[in-house]
Design a protein around this motif. Structure first.
Motif, PDB file in Angstrom:
ATOM      1  N   ASP A 202      -6.827  32.404   7.009  1.00  0.00           N
ATOM      2  CA  ASP A 202      -6.729  31.180   6.210  1.00  0.00           C
ATOM      3  C   ASP A 202      -6.227  30.039   7.088  1.00  0.00           C
ATOM      4  O   ASP A 202      -5.030  29.918   7.331  1.00  0.00           O
ATOM      5  N   PHE A 203      -7.161  29.221   7.572  1.00  0.00           N
ATOM      6  CA  PHE A 203      -6.839  28.129   8.494  1.00  0.00           C
ATOM      7  C   PHE A 203      -6.801  26.766   7.804  1.00  0.00           C
ATOM      8  O   PHE A 203      -7.020  25.741   8.440  1.00  0.00           O
ATOM      9  N   ASN A 204      -6.516  26.736   6.506  1.00  0.00           N
ATOM     10  CA  ASN A 204      -6.352  25.463   5.810  1.00  0.00           C
ATOM     11  C   ASN A 204      -5.349  24.606   6.580  1.00  0.00           C
ATOM     12  O   ASN A 204      -4.229  25.048   6.848  1.00  0.00           O
ATOM     13  N   PRO A 205      -5.764  23.367   6.972  1.00  0.00           N
ATOM     14  CA  PRO A 205      -4.892  22.558   7.842  1.00  0.00           C
ATOM     15  C   PRO A 205      -3.537  22.196   7.225  1.00  0.00           C
ATOM     16  O   PRO A 205      -2.619  21.848   7.972  1.00  0.00           O
ATOM     17  N   ILE A 206      -3.388  22.272   5.908  1.00  0.00           N
ATOM     18  CA  ILE A 206      -2.064  21.979   5.319  1.00  0.00           C
ATOM     19  C   ILE A 206      -1.009  22.967   5.811  1.00  0.00           C
ATOM     20  O   ILE A 206       0.178  22.702   5.722  1.00  0.00           O
TER      21      ILE A 206
ATOM     22  N   GLY B  47       0.342  16.615  11.060  1.00  0.00           N
ATOM     23  CA  GLY B  47      -0.178  15.287  10.728  1.00  0.00           C
ATOM     24  C   GLY B  47      -1.037  15.306   9.480  1.00  0.00           C
ATOM     25  O   GLY B  47      -0.897  14.460   8.591  1.00  0.00           O
ATOM     26  N   PHE B  48      -1.934  16.310   9.402  1.00  0.00           N
ATOM     27  CA  PHE B  48      -2.798  16.424   8.214  1.00  0.00           C
ATOM     28  C   PHE B  48      -1.958  16.632   6.961  1.00  0.00           C
ATOM     29  O   PHE B  48      -2.189  16.014   5.925  1.00  0.00           O
ATOM     30  N   ALA B  49      -0.976  17.529   7.058  1.00  0.00           N
ATOM     31  CA  ALA B  49      -0.144  17.840   5.887  1.00  0.00           C
ATOM     32  C   ALA B  49       0.547  16.578   5.369  1.00  0.00           C
ATOM     33  O   ALA B  49       0.563  16.313   4.165  1.00  0.00           O
ATOM     34  N   ARG B  50       1.093  15.776   6.292  1.00  0.00           N
ATOM     35  CA  ARG B  50       1.788  14.550   5.871  1.00  0.00           C
ATOM     36  C   ARG B  50       0.813  13.548   5.267  1.00  0.00           C
ATOM     37  O   ARG B  50       1.130  12.862   4.299  1.00  0.00           O
TER      38      ARG B  50
ATOM     39  N   ILE C 234       3.117  23.520   5.188  1.00  0.00           N
ATOM     40  CA  ILE C 234       3.739  24.404   4.196  1.00  0.00           C
ATOM     41  C   ILE C 234       3.306  25.851   4.449  1.00  0.00           C
ATOM     42  O   ILE C 234       2.273  26.106   5.080  1.00  0.00           O
ATOM     43  N   LEU C 235       4.117  26.772   3.952  1.00  0.00           N
ATOM     44  CA  LEU C 235       3.791  28.195   4.090  1.00  0.00           C
ATOM     45  C   LEU C 235       2.574  28.537   3.237  1.00  0.00           C
ATOM     46  O   LEU C 235       2.345  27.931   2.193  1.00  0.00           O
TER      47      LEU C 235
END
Lengths: 150, 130
Positions: B31-35, B40-43, B51-52
């Motif tokens: 699971d490589f979801n960028p979040i 940077g993507f998450a923010r 996030i975990l």
């Protein structure tokens, strides 16, 4: 003001092609290390055999690894029509059967179990059934994804 | 191995995922979801940072059961609800109490807490006692 768009439910009951996953010894170790498992039956072949297993044992939650490829086409299916940008993983259930060990081949089939709408949220529930090479059901998963603002 | 009897507790499981845990878990799980792996993507999408993976935290809830019961095959069923979000570099505590034992199976009510809030709630595990 935009009227809420009702969820599309025509995909309920739809089943996707099965996917077979070959469980590898190093993949089990990699996963076990990532989640912090310390029980040697997950890491050490001799320890696993001494405990009566044929090879290193997959931790129960390794189910996400062997199920993933069968889930992807269901979640991405245009007929299911999930707005992925607004999707969160709301809940998860697994029911386990006999243990999975390195060398097993696990075949998983995904189904759309339910699509419903409540309080402006869409609930998309998928089921995966995973069987081993002997035909035993090793895991049944229920995956609930929630989409805000449908 | 912990004796699982009605009203009893399983030992707390405490784990602090390190800074790069989400990267290792992404590789291990696929699971490589960028979040989870791109600060940077998450923010950019309004998160406090990477996030975990919820299923990583669920794996900690599972591990608390199998550690208590003495082996992976003891865990028969686990259901969880994900709430909020888990973060790297903060301690997670998994705690559970045995609601009932019936026909050799203990039902363990479990939560995972981080920084004072539950990130997994209403978790229910069925664990073989034999």
């Amino acid at each position: 003001l935009r009227a809420a768009m009702p969820v599309e439910t025509k995909a309920v009951g739809k089943t996707y092609p099965p996917h077979t996953y070959a469980v590898g010894r190093e993949k089990v170790r990699e996963y076990a290390n990532a989640v912090g498992e310390t029980n040697p039956v997950h890491l050490d072949v001799d320890a696993a055999r001494a405990a009566g297993y044929a090879d290193v044992v997959a931790p129960p939650m390794f189910a996400v690894v062997y199920s993933a490829k069968s889930m992807a086409p269901a979640v991405l299916d245009p007929e299911v029509a999930i707005n992925l940008a607004l999707m969160v993983h709301g809940g998860q259930e697994f029911v386990w059967g006999p243990p999975v060990v390195a060398g097993d081949e696990i075949t998983t089939t995904a189904t759309v179990k339910d699509i419903s709408e409540r309080d402006g949220k869409g609930f998309y529930v998928f089921e995966t059934v995973s069987t081993n090479q002997d035909g035993d059901t090793v895991c049944t998963g229920t995956w609930t994804n929630i989409v805000r603002g449908v | 191995v912990t004796e699982l009897s009605q009203g009893g507790a399983i030992p707390d499981l405490k784990v602090t995922p390190d800074r790069y845990l989400t990267v290792r878990y992404a590789g291990a799980s696929g699971d490589f979801n960028p979040i989870h792996i791109d600060e940077g993507f998450a923010r950019q999408v309004g998160l406090p940072g990477r996030i975990l993976h919820g299923l990583y935290t669920m794996a900690q809830v599972a591990r608390a059961q199998t550690d208590a019961a003495g082996g992976p095959e003891k865990l028969r069923r686990l259901t969880v609800q994900f709430r909020g979000m888990g973060l790297p570099e903060q301690e997670i505590t998994v705690s559970g109490t045995v609601r009932e034992v019936r026909d050799g199976v203990a039902v363990v009510d479990t939560v995972a807490e981080q920084g004072g809030s539950q990130i997994i709630r209403n978790a229910e595990a069925e664990v073989a006692t034999g």
